[in-house]
Design a protein around this motif. Structure first.
Motif, PDB file in Angstrom:
ATOM      1  N   GLU A  88       0.824  -1.210   0.000  1.00 33.81           N
ATOM      2  CA  GLU A  88       0.000   0.000   0.000  1.00 33.81           C
ATOM      3  C   GLU A  88       0.858   1.260   0.000  1.00 33.81           C
ATOM      4  O   GLU A  88       0.429   2.309  -0.496  1.00 33.81           O
ATOM      5  CB  GLU A  88      -0.923  -0.005   1.214  1.00 33.81           C
ATOM      6  N   ALA A  89       2.071   1.162   0.560  1.00 36.84           N
ATOM      7  CA  ALA A  89       2.994   2.295   0.584  1.00 36.84           C
ATOM      8  C   ALA A  89       3.809   2.419  -0.693  1.00 36.84           C
ATOM      9  O   ALA A  89       4.661   3.311  -0.803  1.00 36.84           O
ATOM     10  CB  ALA A  89       3.931   2.177   1.781  1.00 36.84           C
ATOM     11  N   GLY A  90       3.571   1.530  -1.656  1.00 40.17           N
ATOM     12  CA  GLY A  90       4.287   1.595  -2.929  1.00 40.17           C
ATOM     13  C   GLY A  90       5.568   0.799  -2.972  1.00 40.17           C
ATOM     14  O   GLY A  90       6.378   0.975  -3.883  1.00 40.17           O
ATOM     15  N   ILE A  91       5.790  -0.090  -2.009  1.00 37.85           N
ATOM     16  CA  ILE A  91       6.995  -0.928  -1.970  1.00 37.85           C
ATOM     17  C   ILE A  91       6.579  -2.338  -2.358  1.00 37.85           C
ATOM     18  O   ILE A  91       5.901  -3.038  -1.593  1.00 37.85           O
ATOM     19  CB  ILE A  91       7.641  -0.894  -0.570  1.00 37.85           C
ATOM     20  N   PHE A  92       7.000  -2.768  -3.556  1.00 41.92           N
ATOM     21  CA  PHE A  92       6.549  -4.041  -4.110  1.00 41.92           C
ATOM     22  C   PHE A  92       7.650  -5.096  -4.184  1.00 41.92           C
ATOM     23  O   PHE A  92       7.355  -6.264  -4.372  1.00 41.92           O
ATOM     24  CB  PHE A  92       5.968  -3.833  -5.516  1.00 41.92           C
TER      25      PHE A  92
END
Length: 398
Positions: free
Chosen positions: A93-97
């Motif tokens: 959700e924080a953009g860390i994939f």
């Protein structure tokens, strides 16, 4: 009895050989020479087979190592020790994939994004970096200077389009570094960036990076028509050249911070080895006015620059940032122009180059570098983008 028979047999055969040698010495010498030739040919064939086997083993090792790295970059966040499904969901959700995204994250930003303590955020980042080191994607925490030198010599370099300007950088803009170009308007900052959008897509043996380009435009100076002109003049397919560049138009400082935060994902999506930020400070300079907002502005710029530096090292990309200048009224002698951003941008940049106009031409001067000599070169800007001075004059005469 058997022993005597064998002895006799061997004696008889030896005597026969001796009789043959006495009767026909020329045939014996010929047979001996043929035996030597046969042995030499046999040894040469064995050496060739060994060489082929060694080369095959080396190529297989390289393929296996490359596949190991590719598999590692596609690891899930949950594969990291200490991260469960709930934390992995918060990270996504924080953009860390990916593991690479987590390795370059900042401690304070990560703690806020996943609603955790700074110690927990730091442990997650260290675990991601540890996994990358164990798989040889990142260097170990301590390496010898000899190993560091070998790694430095294997870095990729991208041509600026002018061999004179490449000589200033000792071969071109290198990866795993942040190169800052600052100067007045019209000094050639954006023109160098436009030219490198074309050269970066060329093969490595031609001075390119054989990769995509990400161009982050904050001043509205990006022109695809210019890319088409540069590529056509350099006999490069303009359609493929334009398809190789991904442009992002940024409208405010918060948008720029968000793009830089998720830059690792965009680098993977567009297979980029060159990232251009033109310019790094224009939006912050416009939005944060007055001394009261100076501390907040500098801290935001500091976060952006250090994020770019970590991305350049871990993703092995070349990052170019352009910077504006300001006049120092207290300077009575010499050039009064100074780069904006203060010491924050100056310390975070790996290489700092000052560009200025000199009549119809341009001058590039190396201001700060860990190892480059403090020298300056002259170049010109024409239909080919950045070009050598002599070639620019020839094209005008023609």
């Amino acid at each position: 009895m058997m022993y005597r028979m064998r002895t006799k047999k061997s004696t008889y055969s030896n005597s026969d050989i001796q009789e043959d040698e006495t009767h026909n010495p020329e045939s014996t010498s010929d047979d001996y020479a043929e035996d030597i030739v046969d042995k030499r040919e046999q040894l040469e064939n064995e050496q060739k087979e060994n060489t082929v086997m060694n080369n095959t083993e080396e190529s297989l090792t390289t393929i296996s190592e490359q596949s190991q790295i590719n598999d590692l970059t596609n690891l899930e966040i949950q594969d990291i020790e200490g991260i469960g499904p709930t934390t992995a969901k918060k990270l996504r959700e924080a953009g860390i994939f990916s593991v690479m995204d987590l390795a370059v994250a900042g401690v304070e930003d990560l703690a806020v994004d996943i609603n955790a303590s700074k110690d927990s955020a730091a442990s997650f980042i260290m675990a991601a970096q540890k996994l990358l080191r164990e798989s040889d994607v990142l260097d170990k925490e301590f390496i010898t200077a000899e190993t560091a030198l070998k790694k430095r010599r294997s870095l990729l370099r991208c041509s600026t389009g002018s061999s004179m300007l490449d000589d200033l950088f000792l071969g071109g803009i290198e990866t795993q570094a942040v190169t800052e170009l600052y100067g007045e308007y019209g000094s050639g900052k954006s023109q160098i960036c436009h030219t490198m959008c074309i050269t970066a897509g060329q093969p490595i043996e031609s001075g390119g990076l054989n990769s995509g380009v990400i161009y982050i435009d904050t001043e509205g100076t990006f022109r695809p028509e210019r890319l088409e002109q540069i590529s056509s003049t350099r006999s490069i397919d303009p359609v493929r050249a334009l398809q190789n560049v991904a442009v992002c138009k940024v409208y405010n400082s918060a948008h720029l911070e968000l793009i830089v935060k998720n830059l690792g994902k965009y680098i993977d999506d567009y297979k980029a080895k060159l990232v251009v930020v033109d310019s790094i400070i224009s939006l912050h300079r416009a939005e944060f006015s007055g001394r009261g907002t100076l501390a907040d502005r500098q801290q935001r710029l500091n976060s952006i620059m250090h994020k770019l530096l970590r991305i350049s090292e871990i993703y092995n990309v070349a990052i170019i940032v352009t910077n504006q200048v300001q006049s120092a009224p207290d300077t009575f002698f010499g050039d009064p122009t100074k780069p904006t951003g203060g010491n924050v941008i100056g310390h975070a940049s790996t290489y700092r180059v000052y560009l200025r106009k000199s009549g119809e031409n341009r001058v590039a001067k190396m201001i700060d570098s860990p190892y480059h000599p403090y020298s300056e070169v002259r170049f010109t800007i024409n239909e080919k983008g950045t070009d050598n001075l002599d070639e620019g004059k020839k094209s005008k005469k023609e």
